[in-house]
Design a protein around this motif. Structure first.
Motif, PDB file in Angstrom:
ATOM      1  N   SER B 129       0.842  -1.193   0.000  1.00  0.00           N
ATOM      2  CA  SER B 129       0.000   0.000   0.000  1.00  0.00           C
ATOM      3  C   SER B 129       0.880   1.247   0.000  1.00  0.00           C
ATOM      4  CB  SER B 129      -0.893   0.035   1.245  1.00  0.00           C
ATOM      5  OG  SER B 129      -1.774  -1.046   1.236  1.00  0.00           O
ATOM      6  N   VAL B 131       0.262   5.224   0.727  1.00  0.00           N
ATOM      7  CA  VAL B 131      -0.734   6.205   1.162  1.00  0.00           C
ATOM      8  C   VAL B 131      -0.043   7.509   1.531  1.00  0.00           C
ATOM      9  CG1 VAL B 131      -2.304   4.422   1.988  1.00  0.00           C
ATOM     10  CG2 VAL B 131      -0.636   5.422   3.564  1.00  0.00           C
ATOM     11  N   GLY B 161      -5.841   4.524  -2.036  1.00  0.00           N
ATOM     12  CA  GLY B 161      -7.222   4.901  -1.741  1.00  0.00           C
ATOM     13  C   GLY B 161      -7.924   5.701  -2.819  1.00  0.00           C
ATOM     14  N   ASN B 229      -9.715   2.660   5.838  1.00  0.00           N
ATOM     15  CA  ASN B 229      -8.262   2.549   6.004  1.00  0.00           C
ATOM     16  C   ASN B 229      -7.804   1.208   6.566  1.00  0.00           C
ATOM     17  OD1 ASN B 229      -7.947   5.081   4.972  1.00  0.00           O
ATOM     18  ND2 ASN B 229      -7.568   6.105   6.933  1.00  0.00           N
ATOM     19  N   ARG B 230      -8.629   0.589   7.421  1.00  0.00           N
ATOM     20  CA  ARG B 230      -8.221  -0.703   7.998  1.00  0.00           C
ATOM     21  C   ARG B 230      -8.098  -1.764   6.914  1.00  0.00           C
ATOM     22  NH1 ARG B 230     -13.369  -1.666   7.527  1.00  0.00           N
ATOM     23  NH2 ARG B 230     -14.395  -3.614   8.112  1.00  0.00           N
ATOM     24  N   ILE B 232      -7.169  -1.159   3.678  1.00  0.00           N
ATOM     25  CA  ILE B 232      -5.895  -0.892   2.987  1.00  0.00           C
ATOM     26  C   ILE B 232      -4.751  -1.504   3.790  1.00  0.00           C
ATOM     27  CG2 ILE B 232      -4.275   0.921   2.287  1.00  0.00           C
ATOM     28  CD1 ILE B 232      -6.609   2.686   1.587  1.00  0.00           C
ATOM     29  N   ALA B 233      -4.774  -1.269   5.104  1.00  0.00           N
ATOM     30  CA  ALA B 233      -3.693  -1.772   5.960  1.00  0.00           C
ATOM     31  C   ALA B 233      -3.666  -3.297   5.990  1.00  0.00           C
ATOM     32  CB  ALA B 233      -3.847  -1.213   7.372  1.00  0.00           C
ATOM     33  N   THR B 239       2.714  -1.045   4.416  1.00  0.00           N
ATOM     34  CA  THR B 239       2.124   0.238   4.039  1.00  0.00           C
ATOM     35  C   THR B 239       3.235   1.279   3.998  1.00  0.00           C
ATOM     36  OG1 THR B 239      -0.013  -0.289   5.017  1.00  0.00           O
ATOM     37  CG2 THR B 239       0.489   2.043   4.728  1.00  0.00           C
ATOM     38  N   GLN B 252      -3.341   7.333  10.297  1.00  0.00           N
ATOM     39  CA  GLN B 252      -4.261   6.359  10.872  1.00  0.00           C
ATOM     40  C   GLN B 252      -4.085   5.008  10.178  1.00  0.00           C
ATOM     41  OE1 GLN B 252      -7.722   5.334   9.678  1.00  0.00           O
ATOM     42  NE2 GLN B 252      -8.855   5.144  11.605  1.00  0.00           N
ATOM     43  N   THR B 253      -3.914   5.036   8.858  1.00  0.00           N
ATOM     44  CA  THR B 253      -3.666   3.783   8.129  1.00  0.00           C
ATOM     45  C   THR B 253      -2.399   3.117   8.657  1.00  0.00           C
ATOM     46  OG1 THR B 253      -4.654   4.826   6.181  1.00  0.00           O
ATOM     47  CG2 THR B 253      -3.493   2.749   5.836  1.00  0.00           C
ATOM     48  N   ARG B 256      -3.157   1.448  11.908  1.00  0.00           N
ATOM     49  CA  ARG B 256      -3.865   0.184  11.658  1.00  0.00           C
ATOM     50  C   ARG B 256      -2.883  -0.905  11.225  1.00  0.00           C
ATOM     51  NH1 ARG B 256      -7.794   1.172  14.551  1.00  0.00           N
ATOM     52  NH2 ARG B 256      -9.578   2.339  13.785  1.00  0.00           N
TER      53      ARG B 256
END
Lengths: 380, 380
Positions: B129, B131, B161, B229-230, B232-233, B239, B252-253, B256
């Motif tokens: 990921s 981000v 995202g 976001n959870r 994606i993580a 990430t 936040q991602t 997670r």
């Protein structure tokens, strides 16, 4: 010829051996300074150390040589300290325990030449090294200046190598911040290198220090910079690397800091900048590295690391009597119930603000005084 | 009314509850999908979950509602997968074990809407990921594009995202690198947000995926981005945060990802840039963070982290029979004694290079094939 005492012998030995020499350290541990010098003067050299110093030793009268060293030292306004002196920073002793399998010549210094008004040992109690590339970018220069400024303003001594680029910016920042800065040189303190920085070196002497393991007259040979780096790493609890290319002396200083169990900090930069590539590679490990973006974070991280030690460093009344007269004066001027700025303390004590700012770190470290952001009071 | 089966019930439940709902997860664990739906339709709501879905449930005929959902899904060219499907990525199950004391609604998804040609589960086996901030700098955009490009070129799926800024740059980089990219949306896949990126979303569908936990028609409400976001993580083993201000969804991602025991990587930037402040704060801990400056380092770090797993993933002959036909074709075209580039393998197998690049990561992961830098051979 008169026999030289231990202190005099160490000075002469510093003119015979390159700093860090492992054979010299072993001889000193066995024979002591005078004994080692006597051993080296025996005819028919048999040990590697004897053979190594033979050319420099010659047949010269050592009392005469000592007289010459002391004269040139005096002439440039420098002083000499050895491990026996109070001004000797205990932190250098940690070099005893440093292990570098590739290079055994990383033993502690035996003599230091100092030029400047600062007292070395207390200044090192709250100190940080800032190192980096000579060939830095304007970004690196800006960051190093801000770190030097911010640390000096908060009473931390800024140590660096006096070179072009990041070193220079860190020293200048510290001077602008009204604090102490120490340039650890790879040549004699009488001829600090690079000569173009001579105005900077003069300003450093006014409030800080030029420091060298080499006697006056020594020239900055290439290998000496790497030998010198172990002293920068050892003197301070943390080394901050601002900009460094992939091959860089600053990375070697960081490695030395790790080997000495010191904290290594790096200031990141754009990943598109070659000048930050070495910094980012340090940050990728394997050694542990703290990422710092502001001088406050350097202090915060060092504070956190030192938290365990803090109670042990609290002052006791009988310690107060052991303070040197100037420190005792400052302490008497710090209020107990309110806080005072360093300028107020200076006015109360009848000292200059600079003197007070030089002493306060010591009083903070020893637990007599608490405070930050230029607001101090006695520890209750 | 006909009773809905488990799969149909999960689709209906996805229209009733917001994703991640802890009460729903508990009910599903006790009653199963059909049983949960039956329970929710009982008159006189008594549980919190019953009360929560009452408004959305109404008195509508659920078979009709299901027909409507399937119709709008079909209309936008999407498909629905649930945990029972082969295309469901096992990694999402790790959300079961995620603990966030402040927010219990972080349970795994129960349904996913997918729009695009990529098969989700195999694409996630080698995925990362990327981000970062919507409000990014040109530096951040450049770096995110290069990371997307470099990872995609090496056969890694790039997940992000779909937002403006870093997300967009990562997706575009991956497309330019000829690889797969997945946009995890916080709204229905029929109306990907932001609408200005619609050309990008169309291109993503051609070779990658738009993915959402929300049924078509769902609008991107503010809180949904954080819920999203959870996923994606969870989907990817790592990430990478490129630029993030101090307050930022990307952080936040990253949190997670930590909670899920995934690797968090950050790309540093100038400390003078506010857009990198959040990135540097992540790098200062307390969570563990890898500093990465090039896509190769992302792969290198993930390889190192996965080294322990590698032997267990080696292929056995009987596994070969379990491969899907296209993967078996690719495997048959990989040489044993020399290496071949993906284009050569494609020519040999009579497939497109894109198909081969999509399949190779799977064969590498399962240990059938070894290689890198576009040179592959059978594992001996």
């Amino acid at each position: 010829m008169t026999e030289l005492n231990d202190r005099e012998s160490l000075i002469i030995l510093s003119t015979l051996c390159e700093p860090g020499n492992a054979d010299l350290a072993a001889a000193l541990a066995t024979h002591g300074p005078s004994g080692t010098l006597r051993m080296l003067r025996r005819p028919h050299p048999s040990t590697p150390l004897q053979r190594a110093v033979a050319a420099r030793l010659g047949n010269e009268d050592l009392t005469e040589r000592l007289g010459h060293v002391l004269a040139v030292t005096r002439a440039c306004g420098a002083r000499i300290i050895t491990t026996a002196d109070e001004e000797w920073p205990a932190a250098l002793g940690d070099l005893e325990g440093m292990l570098d399998e590739a290079d055994p010549n990383t033993r502690p210094p035996v003599c230091l030449w100092l030029r400047g008004k600062l007292e070395l040992a207390p200044a090192m109690e709250r100190s940080v090294s800032i190192v980096g590339a000579r060939d830095c970018t304007s970004y690196g220069r800006q960051v190093a200046t801000e770190f030097g400024y911010g640390l000096a303003q908060r009473g931390w001594t800024v140590v660096s190598g006096g070179a072009y680029g990041i070193d220079e910016a860190a020293h200048r920042g510290a001077l602008a911040g009204g604090g102490a800065t120490v340039a650890v040189l790879a040549c004699g303190v009488d001829r600090p290198y690079p000569a173009c920085n001579s105005t900077l070196f003069d300003r450093i002497c006014e409030t800080g220090l030029l420091l060298s393991e080499w006697p006056p007259g020594a020239i900055p040979q290439r290998h000496r910079f790497l030998v010198r780096n172990r002293v920068i790493a050892a003197l301070t609890p943390a080394t901050v690397v601002v900009e460094a290319a992939l091959r860089s002396g600053a990375r070697q200083t960081a490695r030395r800091a790790w080997e000495l169990d010191r904290t290594v900090m790096v200031v990141p930069g754009p990943v598109t900048s070659k000048a930050s590539a070495g910094v980012h590679q340090l940050a990728r490990g394997p050694g542990e590295v703290r990422i710092v973006t502001r001088p406050e974070e350097v202090i915060e991280d060092l504070g956190r690391l030192g938290e365990d030690l803090a109670p042990a460093l609290r002052g006791h009344d009988h310690d107060r009597d052991a303070l040197e007269p100037v420190a005792a004066k400052v302490l008497d001027a710090v209020p107990r119930r309110t806080t005072a700025a360093s300028a107020q303390i200076a006015a109360q004590a009848g000292l200059t603000p600079l003197e007070v700012r030089r002493i306060l770190p010591l009083l903070l470290m020893r637990g007599f005084v608490t405070g930050s952001d230029d607001a101090y009071r006695l520890t209750s």
